[in-house]
Design an enzyme around this catalytic site. Structure first.
Site, mmCIF file in Angstrom:
data_model
loop_
_atom_site.group_PDB
_atom_site.id
_atom_site.type_symbol
_atom_site.label_atom_id
_atom_site.label_comp_id
_atom_site.label_asym_id
_atom_site.label_seq_id
_atom_site.Cartn_x
_atom_site.Cartn_y
_atom_site.Cartn_z
ATOM 1 C CD GLU A 104 -3.133 0.600 0.234
ATOM 2 O OE1 GLU A 104 -2.579 1.422 -0.527
ATOM 3 O OE2 GLU A 104 -4.352 0.534 0.340
ATOM 4 C CG ASP A 108 -5.763 7.683 4.918
ATOM 5 O OD1 ASP A 108 -6.615 6.802 4.714
ATOM 6 O OD2 ASP A 108 -5.422 8.487 4.035
ATOM 7 C CE LYS A 136 -2.145 11.059 5.679
ATOM 8 N NZ LYS A 136 -3.260 11.805 5.055
ATOM 9 C CG PHE A 157 -4.548 15.697 0.784
ATOM 10 C CD1 PHE A 157 -5.338 14.565 0.702
ATOM 11 C CD2 PHE A 157 -4.052 16.247 -0.391
ATOM 12 C CE1 PHE A 157 -5.644 13.988 -0.522
ATOM 13 C CE2 PHE A 157 -4.354 15.685 -1.622
ATOM 14 C CZ PHE A 157 -5.155 14.560 -1.683
ATOM 15 N NE ARG A 170 -2.741 8.082 -9.371
ATOM 16 C CZ ARG A 170 -3.297 7.634 -8.250
ATOM 17 N NH1 ARG A 170 -2.535 7.295 -7.247
ATOM 18 N NH2 ARG A 170 -4.604 7.545 -8.135
#
Length: 180
Positions: A104, A108, A136, A157, A170
Site C-alpha cells: 500500500e 490512514d 498516519k 493531505f 502521482r
C-alpha cells in the site's frame, strides 16, 4: 524542492526522494528477514494506482522470488475519503493457499486495509501481511495489524511518489504536503 500547484491547490515540500528511498531500504530489510529462504513464492499485491512507485522500488530490494498481482480499490474523491471502499479491478491472479504481502502507498482511515483483508480471506489466501510506505497513526483506528511500515507521518493531505490529488501529482519523485 519548491512549492508546486496541482489544479486549485498548492503543496509544499515534505519528504525528499532520498528519505523515501532510505525508508524503503529499511522496510525491505524487514520483509527480507521474514520471507527470504522460504519454500513458497509469496504474492506481492500492488494496490493500484497509488502503490505503483512504491511497489517498483520495493521489488528491486527483495531477495526472494515472488509473484506480482494487482487490484484497484477506490474510496477517495478529491482530498477526502468517501468512507466506502469499492473494488474497481479484481485480483489479477488466483491467490488460493498463497501468502500475500499487500503493498500500500498509505494507510490512514484503514477502510481499504479492512476491505482488502476481507477480500483476501474470501479469495483463499493462506496468510496476508500489510506493508505500507506511509502510515498516519492519528487517523488509523482499525484492529488490522500493519506488519511493515516504512514511515509514519502526520494526518495531512499529501501528493507525490504515487499519491495523487484528483489523479495529479502521482509522478512526482518527492512527496509534498498541502500548503493551507
Amino acid at each position: 524542492m519548491e512549492k508546486i500547484t496541482l489544479k486549485d491547490k498548492t503543496f509544499k515540500p515534505f519528504l525528499t526522494y532520498d528519505r523515501i528511498s532510505a525508508a524503503i531500504d529499511k522496510v525491505a530489510d524487514e520483509i527480507n528477514a521474514d520471507f527470504e529462504g522460504g519454500e513458497d513464492f509469496p504474492v506481492l499485491l500492488c494496490v493500484l494506482n497509488g502503490s505503483i512507485m512504491f511497489m517498483g522500488e520495493l521489488m528491486k530490494r527483495l531477495n526472494f522470488n515472488c509473484q506480482v498481482v494487482s487490484t484497484k480499490l477506490t474510496s477517495y474523491e478529491g482530498t477526502h475519503t468517501t468512507g466506502e471502499v469499492k473494488q474497481a479491478t479484481a485480483l489479477t491472479a488466483d491467490i488460493t493457499g498463497r501468502r500475500v504481502i499487500v503493498v500500500e502507498d498509505i494507510v490512514d482511515s484503514g477502510n481499504t486495509i479492512v476491505a482488502l483483508k476481507r477480500i483476501l480471506e474470501e479469495k483463499g489466501a493462506s496468510e496476508s501481511y500489510i506493508c505500507t510506505l506511509l502510515l498516519k497513526p492519528e487517523a488509523y483506528k482499525k484492529d488490522v495489524k500493519i506488519d511493515y511500515v516504512a514511515m509514519e507521518i502526520p494526518n495531512d493531505f499529501i501528493v507525490g511518489f504515487g499519491l495523487d490529488y484528483d489523479e495529479y501529482g502521482r509522478n512526482l519523485k518527492d512527496i509534498y504536503v498541502l500548503d493551507e
